[in-house]
Design a protein around this motif. Structure first.
Motif, PDB file in Angstrom:
ATOM      1  N   ASP A 156      41.565  50.857  26.005  1.00 17.84           N
ATOM      2  CA  ASP A 156      41.668  52.162  26.632  1.00 17.84           C
ATOM      3  C   ASP A 156      42.438  51.983  27.932  1.00 17.84           C
ATOM      4  OD1 ASP A 156      40.843  54.989  27.157  1.00 17.84           O
ATOM      5  OD2 ASP A 156      39.763  54.065  28.826  1.00 17.84           O
ATOM      6  N   SER A 157      43.194  52.997  28.337  1.00 16.53           N
ATOM      7  CA  SER A 157      43.906  52.936  29.615  1.00 16.53           C
ATOM      8  C   SER A 157      43.756  54.281  30.309  1.00 16.53           C
ATOM      9  CB  SER A 157      45.388  52.598  29.406  1.00 16.53           C
ATOM     10  OG  SER A 157      46.045  52.437  30.651  1.00 16.53           O
ATOM     11  N   SER A 158      42.511  54.600  30.662  1.00 15.74           N
ATOM     12  CA  SER A 158      42.186  55.901  31.237  1.00 15.74           C
ATOM     13  C   SER A 158      41.588  55.837  32.634  1.00 15.74           C
ATOM     14  CB  SER A 158      41.209  56.654  30.327  1.00 15.74           C
ATOM     15  OG  SER A 158      41.716  56.818  29.020  1.00 15.74           O
ATOM     16  N   LEU A 159      40.998  54.708  32.992  1.00 14.94           N
ATOM     17  CA  LEU A 159      40.228  54.627  34.222  1.00 14.94           C
ATOM     18  C   LEU A 159      41.021  53.977  35.356  1.00 14.94           C
ATOM     19  CD1 LEU A 159      36.776  53.685  32.677  1.00 14.94           C
ATOM     20  CD2 LEU A 159      37.760  55.942  33.093  1.00 14.94           C
ATOM     21  N   LEU A 160      40.539  54.196  36.582  1.00  8.95           N
ATOM     22  CA  LEU A 160      41.304  53.836  37.773  1.00  8.95           C
ATOM     23  C   LEU A 160      40.522  52.909  38.711  1.00  8.95           C
ATOM     24  CD1 LEU A 160      41.717  57.062  36.957  1.00  8.95           C
ATOM     25  CD2 LEU A 160      43.296  57.006  38.866  1.00  8.95           C
ATOM     26  N   ASP A 161      39.604  52.126  38.159  1.00 15.61           N
ATOM     27  CA  ASP A 161      38.642  51.436  39.005  1.00 15.61           C
ATOM     28  C   ASP A 161      38.868  49.941  39.172  1.00 15.61           C
ATOM     29  OD1 ASP A 161      38.065  50.980  36.352  1.00 15.61           O
ATOM     30  OD2 ASP A 161      35.914  51.333  36.521  1.00 15.61           O
ATOM     31  N   ASP A 162      40.065  49.434  38.875  1.00 18.56           N
ATOM     32  CA  ASP A 162      40.338  48.019  39.082  1.00 18.56           C
ATOM     33  C   ASP A 162      41.839  47.784  39.007  1.00 18.56           C
ATOM     34  OD1 ASP A 162      39.905  45.260  39.444  1.00 18.56           O
ATOM     35  OD2 ASP A 162      38.118  45.299  38.174  1.00 18.56           O
ATOM     36  N   VAL A 163      42.258  46.548  39.220  1.00 18.83           N
ATOM     37  CA  VAL A 163      43.666  46.163  39.069  1.00 18.83           C
ATOM     38  C   VAL A 163      43.810  45.056  38.036  1.00 18.83           C
ATOM     39  CG1 VAL A 163      44.330  46.856  41.394  1.00 18.83           C
ATOM     40  CG2 VAL A 163      43.544  44.518  40.996  1.00 18.83           C
ATOM     41  N   VAL A 164      42.721  44.738  37.341  1.00 18.71           N
ATOM     42  CA  VAL A 164      42.744  43.787  36.233  1.00 18.71           C
ATOM     43  C   VAL A 164      41.973  44.401  35.063  1.00 18.71           C
ATOM     44  CG1 VAL A 164      42.938  41.738  37.694  1.00 18.71           C
ATOM     45  CG2 VAL A 164      40.672  42.582  37.050  1.00 18.71           C
ATOM     46  N   PRO A 165      42.277  43.996  33.843  1.00 15.88           N
ATOM     47  CA  PRO A 165      41.505  44.492  32.700  1.00 15.88           C
ATOM     48  C   PRO A 165      40.049  44.047  32.769  1.00 15.88           C
ATOM     49  CG  PRO A 165      43.584  43.514  31.985  1.00 15.88           C
ATOM     50  CD  PRO A 165      43.410  43.142  33.425  1.00 15.88           C
ATOM     51  N   TYR A 166      39.217  44.783  32.049  1.00  8.99           N
ATOM     52  CA  TYR A 166      37.816  44.410  31.918  1.00  8.99           C
ATOM     53  C   TYR A 166      37.280  45.037  30.641  1.00  8.99           C
ATOM     54  CZ  TYR A 166      36.841  49.100  33.768  1.00  8.99           C
ATOM     55  OH  TYR A 166      36.796  50.462  33.959  1.00  8.99           O
ATOM     56  N   ARG A 167      36.099  44.626  30.237  1.00 12.82           N
ATOM     57  CA  ARG A 167      35.508  45.118  28.996  1.00 12.82           C
ATOM     58  C   ARG A 167      34.615  46.327  29.269  1.00 12.82           C
ATOM     59  NH1 ARG A 167      36.759  44.491  23.870  1.00 12.82           N
ATOM     60  NH2 ARG A 167      36.993  42.230  24.181  1.00 12.82           N
TER      61      ARG A 167
END
Length: 275
Positions: A156-167
């Motif tokens: 998913d690419s919807s959220l704005l809460d980091d600068v690295v991927p996460y699960r």
């Protein structure tokens, strides 16, 4: 400094995603259904399909880069030739709802409808079963995360809460898709999308480049994901295509940069973190 580094393939310092939200007319009809009767307003979205997409594809071919296009199902149905051009160019086509309607957690049935109609359209028109999803305007919900898991989405690419991927995790703790975060500062729309009903300045390339480049420099220092979000009806304007070329050249001037599609980024992150 907080360590946000990721072990990207080939020892790359940063992963760069060039992404394009091919909303076409849905950007305007989803904001106000009455816009469907307003050819002048809709023509901005038409430009994205008519001119923007071919110029973007031409630029990407010249730069020998692959990108991810998030395509609403309605757009695929009404601009099939342009959607086919994207696939023929070797780019990734990902899910972007059916009609670009914003998610409202109070109406989960509408989320299901937008998801399933979008999946059907992409499969029927261009034979694509998307592995990635981006919600319109970054709106999401617990129901949507469950839907993404149900339909087997990789990311998913919807959220704005980091600068690295996460699960992502479902409310019950089940592992969900990989999240590939983005931010409005690296989105062309806040800087150059104009609406008569809510007018705001259209900034020059120098302003936009300064923001895009400053974000890139620091994420490069951290070693994260640079997720550049663009829209064919915005970045496809003549001066903005020049901006895209300049931004790509700027990124390429740095060593150890990995340009990748959403699927490639999510797969690389999963391989490194899910072993």
């Amino acid at each position: 400094m907080i360590d946000k580094s990721v072990n990207w393939p080939g020892g790359a310092r940063i992963a760069v995603m060039l992404t394009f939200d091919f909303d076409a007319e849905t950007l305007w009809t989803s904001r106000d259904p009455s816009n469907a009767r307003r050819p002048g307003i809709l023509s901005q979205g038409v430009y994205g399909a008519k001119v923007g997409v071919p110029k973007i594809l031409e630029t990407l071919a010249e730069e020998e880069l692959k990108a991810t296009f998030f395509v609403p199902g309605w757009t695929a149905e009404h601009h099939p030739q342009r959607t086919e051009m994207i696939v023929a160019g070797g780019h990734e086509v990902a899910h972007h709802s059916y009609s670009h309607n914003w998610i409202d957690p109070d109406f989960p049935d509408k989320e299901v409808e937008e998801m399933e109609k979008g999946l059907d359209a992409l499969k029927r028109v261009v034979g694509v079963v998307p592995r990635g999803y981006r919600s319109p305007a970054g709106e999401s919900s617990d129901s949507m995360i469950r839907l993404l898991h149900k339909h087997g989405f990789l990311y998913d690419s919807s959220l704005l809460d980091d600068v690295v991927p996460y699960r992502l995790k479902l409310p019950d703790g089940t592992k969900g898709p990989v999240e590939l975060p983005w931010h409005w500062s690296t989105d062309d729309a806040p800087h150059a999308l104009f609406s008569v009903k809510s007018p705001r300045p259209i900034f020059p390339n120098s302003h936009i480049l300064e923001i895009f480049q400053d974000e890139f420099r620091e994420i490069y220092r951290w070693g994260g994901l640079y997720n550049l979000v663009m829209h064919p009806q915005v970045i496809g304007r003549p001066s903005r295509i020049a901006l895209l070329r300049e931004m790509i050249g700027f990124i390429k001037s740095f060593p150890n940069v990995w340009f990748a599609t959403g699927t490639e980024v999510a797969e690389a992150w999963s391989a490194a973190h899910d072993a």
